[in-house]
Design an enzyme around this catalytic site. Structure first.
Site, mmCIF file in Angstrom:
data_model
loop_
_atom_site.group_PDB
_atom_site.id
_atom_site.type_symbol
_atom_site.label_atom_id
_atom_site.label_comp_id
_atom_site.label_asym_id
_atom_site.label_seq_id
_atom_site.Cartn_x
_atom_site.Cartn_y
_atom_site.Cartn_z
ATOM 1 N N GLN A 48 18.546 30.828 10.144
ATOM 2 C CA GLN A 48 18.379 31.188 8.873
ATOM 3 C C GLN A 48 19.794 31.510 8.245
ATOM 4 O OE1 GLN A 48 15.806 30.743 6.936
ATOM 5 N NE2 GLN A 48 16.818 31.603 4.972
ATOM 6 N N LYS B 215 7.968 31.149 6.522
ATOM 7 C CA LYS B 215 8.041 30.149 7.333
ATOM 8 C C LYS B 215 7.184 30.419 8.729
ATOM 9 C CE LYS B 215 12.852 28.845 6.067
ATOM 10 N NZ LYS B 215 14.344 29.068 6.151
ATOM 11 N N ASP C 219 16.405 21.490 10.261
ATOM 12 C CA ASP C 219 17.091 21.873 9.006
ATOM 13 C C ASP C 219 17.885 20.453 8.427
ATOM 14 O OD1 ASP C 219 17.009 24.287 7.613
ATOM 15 O OD2 ASP C 219 18.151 25.317 8.908
#
Ligand code: GUN
Length: 281
Positions: A96, A52, A119
């Site tokens: 995460q 990422k 997200d």
């Protein structure tokens, strides 16, 4: 059978995003920023976060990774999220998953300012997506959606079967397909006859985490099949779809790896840029 090349589509998307970042920089004299919080030392999470960060840098975003040991207190993480919410240079925040057991995942998700929730997991974004309003959309289903649309721009009236009902994939995927006027069936571990359901589908999205569950004789001849699975087996990484069998039947299929995976990260970058753009209005 056509192989849907997620790697290629993701590279095209990243190129567009890089151009967009250049334009935003010229216009606003600043670039979108993505901050990822990584807790603990799980190898897959470390690899995902590294990828990422690398991709964010490649398209010109300001990228930061904040690492905590497994033992970090929940309070410390929540306070850091508050700081990031108040930091104007941070457009997007991603924590995460999975988290250590002593940290309440939902509390962490809800601590993130919904306007920085890249997200799309915050209840505000979940609700907005299901109501058809503007929202951050979870990266993996967004990536699947873009791949399907690239291959088949008009989905209206198509029968879609989503295998799996997770908050990360199955549920948001359903919302995206509904928005495109598909007739959507959500299936899961208690579904009576999964094969019969799949045989009805023009579009199958398999996101259930069971290696090679979807077999060749579950799939109509002209179906589009999207495989979200990444399962470690003795024979290496396989998807939720039996690739060899289904490739003989389907009209189009995503490979694993090289299908949905590369799209997920590209969509994270897209979400970060979209959060930045909304914050500048
Ligand atoms: N872990 C595995 N997939 C994801 C994801 O899409 N977002 C976050 N935050 N963690 C993950």
């Amino acid at each position: 059978m056509i192989l849907i090349d997620g790697k290629k589509v993701a590279a095209e998307l990243r190129k567009e995003l890089k151009q967009e970042v250049t334009e935003l920089k010229a216009k606003h004299n600043k670039v979108p920023g993505l901050t990822v919080i990584l807790i603990g030392d799980l190898t897959p999470s470390q690899i995902y976060v590294k990828n990422k960060e690398k991709s964010a840098n490649e398209v010109g975003l300001k990228s930061e990774v904040i690492k905590y040991p497994d033992s970090v207190e929940e309070k410390t993480v929540l306070e850091k999220i508050q700081d990031l919410n108040n930091d104007e240079t941070v457009s997007g925040i991603l924590v995460q998953l999975p988290l250590p057991k002593h940290i309440d995942k939902q509390k962490v998700i809800e601590a993130i300012d919904p306007s920085k929730d890249v997200d799309g997991f915050h209840p505000m974004n979940v609700g907005n997506l299901s109501s058809g309003y503007e929202s951050s959309i979870p990266c993996t289903p967004l990536g699947c959606y873009l791949l399907i649309k690239k291959f088949e721009p008009n989905l209206s009236g198509k029968k879609a079967v989503v295998v799996g009902r997770s908050n990360l994939n199955g549920k948001p995927m359903t919302q995206l397909l509904l928005k495109e006027n598909c007739t959507v069936t959500i299936t899961h571990s208690k579904t009576k006859d999964l094969k019969a359901e799949c045989l009805e589908a023009d579009i199958i999205v398999a996101a259930v985490g069971i290696p090679e569950l979807v077999r060749g004789d579950w799939v109509k001849k002209d179906a589009i099949v999207i495989d979200v699975g990444i399962n470690k087996t003795d024979n290496g990484i396989v998807g939720d779809v039996h690739f060899d069998e289904v490739s003989k039947n389907a009209k189009a299929l995503t490979p694993v790896p090289g299908g949905v995976g590369p799209m997920t990260i590209a969509c994270l970058l897209k979400n970060t840029i979209d959060c930045f753009k909304r914050s500048q209005i």
